[in-house]
Design a protein around this motif. Structure first.
Motif, PDB file in Angstrom:
ATOM      1  N   GLU A  14       0.827  -1.214   0.000  1.00  0.00           N
ATOM      2  CA  GLU A  14       0.000   0.000   0.000  1.00  0.00           C
ATOM      3  C   GLU A  14       0.858   1.260   0.000  1.00  0.00           C
ATOM      4  O   GLU A  14       0.584   2.212  -0.734  1.00  0.00           O
ATOM      5  CB  GLU A  14      -0.901  -0.015   1.237  1.00  0.00           C
ATOM      6  CG  GLU A  14      -1.720   1.240   1.454  1.00  0.00           C
ATOM      7  CD  GLU A  14      -2.385   1.268   2.816  1.00  0.00           C
ATOM      8  OE1 GLU A  14      -2.371   2.335   3.454  1.00  0.00           O
ATOM      9  OE2 GLU A  14      -2.916   0.220   3.255  1.00  0.00           O
ATOM     10  N   ASN A  15       1.924   1.249   0.804  1.00  0.00           N
ATOM     11  CA  ASN A  15       2.773   2.433   0.930  1.00  0.00           C
ATOM     12  C   ASN A  15       3.549   2.737  -0.346  1.00  0.00           C
ATOM     13  O   ASN A  15       4.050   3.853  -0.514  1.00  0.00           O
ATOM     14  CB  ASN A  15       3.757   2.246   2.084  1.00  0.00           C
ATOM     15  CG  ASN A  15       3.085   2.236   3.443  1.00  0.00           C
ATOM     16  OD1 ASN A  15       1.930   2.643   3.569  1.00  0.00           O
ATOM     17  ND2 ASN A  15       3.783   1.772   4.458  1.00  0.00           N
ATOM     18  N   ALA A  16       3.668   1.751  -1.223  1.00  0.00           N
ATOM     19  CA  ALA A  16       4.363   1.965  -2.495  1.00  0.00           C
ATOM     20  C   ALA A  16       3.420   2.386  -3.612  1.00  0.00           C
ATOM     21  O   ALA A  16       3.868   2.825  -4.676  1.00  0.00           O
ATOM     22  CB  ALA A  16       5.095   0.686  -2.902  1.00  0.00           C
ATOM     23  N   ASP A  17       2.109   2.272  -3.365  1.00  0.00           N
ATOM     24  CA  ASP A  17       1.107   2.567  -4.394  1.00  0.00           C
ATOM     25  C   ASP A  17       0.703   4.041  -4.286  1.00  0.00           C
ATOM     26  O   ASP A  17      -0.382   4.375  -3.818  1.00  0.00           O
ATOM     27  CB  ASP A  17      -0.095   1.632  -4.200  1.00  0.00           C
ATOM     28  CG  ASP A  17      -1.164   1.827  -5.256  1.00  0.00           C
ATOM     29  OD1 ASP A  17      -0.891   2.499  -6.283  1.00  0.00           O
ATOM     30  OD2 ASP A  17      -2.294   1.334  -5.055  1.00  0.00           O
ATOM     31  N   VAL A  18       1.611   4.893  -4.704  1.00  0.00           N
ATOM     32  CA  VAL A  18       1.402   6.340  -4.499  1.00  0.00           C
ATOM     33  C   VAL A  18       1.538   7.119  -5.810  1.00  0.00           C
ATOM     34  O   VAL A  18       1.913   8.301  -5.817  1.00  0.00           O
ATOM     35  CB  VAL A  18       2.369   6.900  -3.429  1.00  0.00           C
ATOM     36  CG1 VAL A  18       1.998   6.370  -2.057  1.00  0.00           C
ATOM     37  CG2 VAL A  18       3.827   6.570  -3.749  1.00  0.00           C
ATOM     38  N   ASP A  19       1.185   6.465  -6.908  1.00  0.00           N
ATOM     39  CA  ASP A  19       1.303   7.129  -8.203  1.00  0.00           C
ATOM     40  C   ASP A  19       0.014   7.863  -8.560  1.00  0.00           C
ATOM     41  O   ASP A  19      -0.766   7.442  -9.406  1.00  0.00           O
ATOM     42  CB  ASP A  19       1.685   6.111  -9.283  1.00  0.00           C
ATOM     43  CG  ASP A  19       3.048   5.516  -9.016  1.00  0.00           C
ATOM     44  OD1 ASP A  19       3.918   6.240  -8.517  1.00  0.00           O
ATOM     45  OD2 ASP A  19       3.231   4.314  -9.277  1.00  0.00           O
ATOM     46  N   PHE A  20      -0.219   8.939  -7.831  1.00  0.00           N
ATOM     47  CA  PHE A  20      -1.336   9.841  -8.108  1.00  0.00           C
ATOM     48  C   PHE A  20      -0.839  11.247  -7.773  1.00  0.00           C
ATOM     49  O   PHE A  20       0.257  11.410  -7.233  1.00  0.00           O
ATOM     50  CB  PHE A  20      -2.585   9.465  -7.297  1.00  0.00           C
ATOM     51  CG  PHE A  20      -2.402   9.536  -5.800  1.00  0.00           C
ATOM     52  CD1 PHE A  20      -2.860  10.628  -5.082  1.00  0.00           C
ATOM     53  CD2 PHE A  20      -1.779   8.497  -5.101  1.00  0.00           C
ATOM     54  CE1 PHE A  20      -2.700  10.700  -3.701  1.00  0.00           C
ATOM     55  CE2 PHE A  20      -1.620   8.550  -3.723  1.00  0.00           C
ATOM     56  CZ  PHE A  20      -2.072   9.652  -3.018  1.00  0.00           C
ATOM     57  N   THR A  21      -1.596  12.244  -8.106  1.00  0.00           N
ATOM     58  CA  THR A  21      -1.170  13.626  -7.895  1.00  0.00           C
ATOM     59  C   THR A  21      -2.177  14.335  -7.003  1.00  0.00           C
ATOM     60  O   THR A  21      -3.392  14.223  -7.213  1.00  0.00           O
ATOM     61  CB  THR A  21      -1.056  14.369  -9.241  1.00  0.00           C
ATOM     62  OG1 THR A  21      -0.113  13.692 -10.067  1.00  0.00           O
ATOM     63  CG2 THR A  21      -0.596  15.807  -9.025  1.00  0.00           C
ATOM     64  N   LEU A  22      -1.678  15.029  -5.998  1.00  0.00           N
ATOM     65  CA  LEU A  22      -2.536  15.850  -5.148  1.00  0.00           C
ATOM     66  C   LEU A  22      -2.715  17.223  -5.797  1.00  0.00           C
ATOM     67  O   LEU A  22      -1.740  17.836  -6.250  1.00  0.00           O
ATOM     68  CB  LEU A  22      -1.901  16.022  -3.764  1.00  0.00           C
ATOM     69  CG  LEU A  22      -1.778  14.762  -2.905  1.00  0.00           C
ATOM     70  CD1 LEU A  22      -0.910  15.041  -1.685  1.00  0.00           C
ATOM     71  CD2 LEU A  22      -3.148  14.261  -2.482  1.00  0.00           C
ATOM     72  N   GLU A  23      -3.942  17.693  -5.853  1.00  0.00           N
ATOM     73  CA  GLU A  23      -4.204  19.024  -6.406  1.00  0.00           C
ATOM     74  C   GLU A  23      -3.555  20.083  -5.526  1.00  0.00           C
ATOM     75  O   GLU A  23      -3.405  19.909  -4.308  1.00  0.00           O
ATOM     76  CB  GLU A  23      -5.706  19.261  -6.513  1.00  0.00           C
ATOM     77  CG  GLU A  23      -6.390  18.332  -7.516  1.00  0.00           C
ATOM     78  CD  GLU A  23      -7.907  18.487  -7.504  1.00  0.00           C
ATOM     79  OE1 GLU A  23      -8.410  19.440  -6.858  1.00  0.00           O
ATOM     80  OE2 GLU A  23      -8.582  17.644  -8.125  1.00  0.00           O
TER      81      GLU A  23
END
Length: 273
Positions: free
Chosen positions: A249-258
């Motif tokens: 879970e901690n590696a699944d961070v391929d998104f962008t925060l606005e």
């Protein structure tokens, strides 16, 4: 591209994976071996340990047993905070190198500017002495990059004014609500990469309702938003877990925060309480 396969480039040109796997407080033996093995299977290629953690041997064994080419894995370890002597720094590095048994160390850090039993005490002379040992090991090819941990601006100024090689990295406690702005700005101005340990505030942030509000918006967990926040701020996160599902879970961070959400998180305080 994935955060697991993207890099920051240090001031000496060495590439370091953007996301690291921390091993603080993971006991030597099966716990460390299994968690590092899981992390490598998930896709982590940056493992962070320290002589003080007592688990270098298990980290090294997991890396060797993984079958992954050594040059594809970035290994960090640290000189104990209590060591403030040139000769002892050389000897202690040899201990770590032998325990890891992985050839050259990719990054070697002074673990703190003062012994853990004497926080805030003045060890500027000792830090310069051990740094000179580290410079020699770096120039001999035993260490690819050198840095510090838990150093604030005054510590950094004292060290850099008396030594030849500027630290490539400063690893500090860094999470939403605890962003060490002065130290981070000084490091940026001096081309020193900031790494953030305890990006989840040692778990304390996981129950924070304000961060959860942002996480819910993206269909993500509080942990994922907390780790992504560091990446958005150009800080290298070092999450730690021994639970396989959380390691993934901690590696699944391929998104962008606005930008508005980053600004909201910037304004939070006391997230560790």
């Amino acid at each position: 591209m994935s955060s697991l396969t993207e890099f920051f480039t240090l001031s000496n040109g060495v590439q370091i994976h953007q996301l690291g796997f921390g091993t603080w407080q993971i006991p030597d033996g099966a716990d460390t071996y299994d968690s590092v093995t899981t992390a490598l299977k998930v896709g982590y290629r940056h493992i962070d340990t320290a002589r003080a953690y007592g688990n270098e041997a298990s980290v090294g064994r997991a890396v060797r047993d993984s079958g992954i080419p050594r040059d594809q894995i970035f290994i960090t370890t640290k000189l104990p905070a209590e060591v403030k002597d040139y000769d002892q720094a050389h000897a202690t590095f040899e201990e770590s190198s032998s325990l890891l048994d992985l050839g050259p160390v990719d990054l070697y850090l002074i673990h703190a500017p003062w012994p853990w039993s004497e926080p805030g005490s003045d060890h500027r002379v000792g830090n310069v002495a051990v740094w000179k040992a580290m410079e020699e090991l770096h120039e001999a090819g035993r260490i690819r990059s050198i840095g510090v941990s838990n150093f604030e601006v005054a510590d950094l100024e004292a060290l850099t004014s008396a030594t030849r090689i500027r630290p490539h990295v400063n690893q500090i406690r860094w999470f939403i609500g605890n962003t060490q702005d002065e130290t981070t700005a000084w490091c940026r101005a001096n081309d020193i990469l900031v790494e953030g340990y305890s990006p989840l505030a040692t778990g304390a942030i996981l129950g924070n309702p304000q961060v959860k509000q942002i996480a819910d918006k993206y269909g993500r967990t509080v942990a994922q938003v907390s780790i992504r926040y560091l990446l958005e701020k150009g800080v290298l996160p070092l999450p730690k877990s021994t639970t396989p599902s959380r390691i993934a879970e901690n590696a699944d961070v391929d998104f962008t925060l606005e930008a508005d959400d980053v600004a909201f998180l910037d304004g939070l305080t006391d997230t560790a309480n």
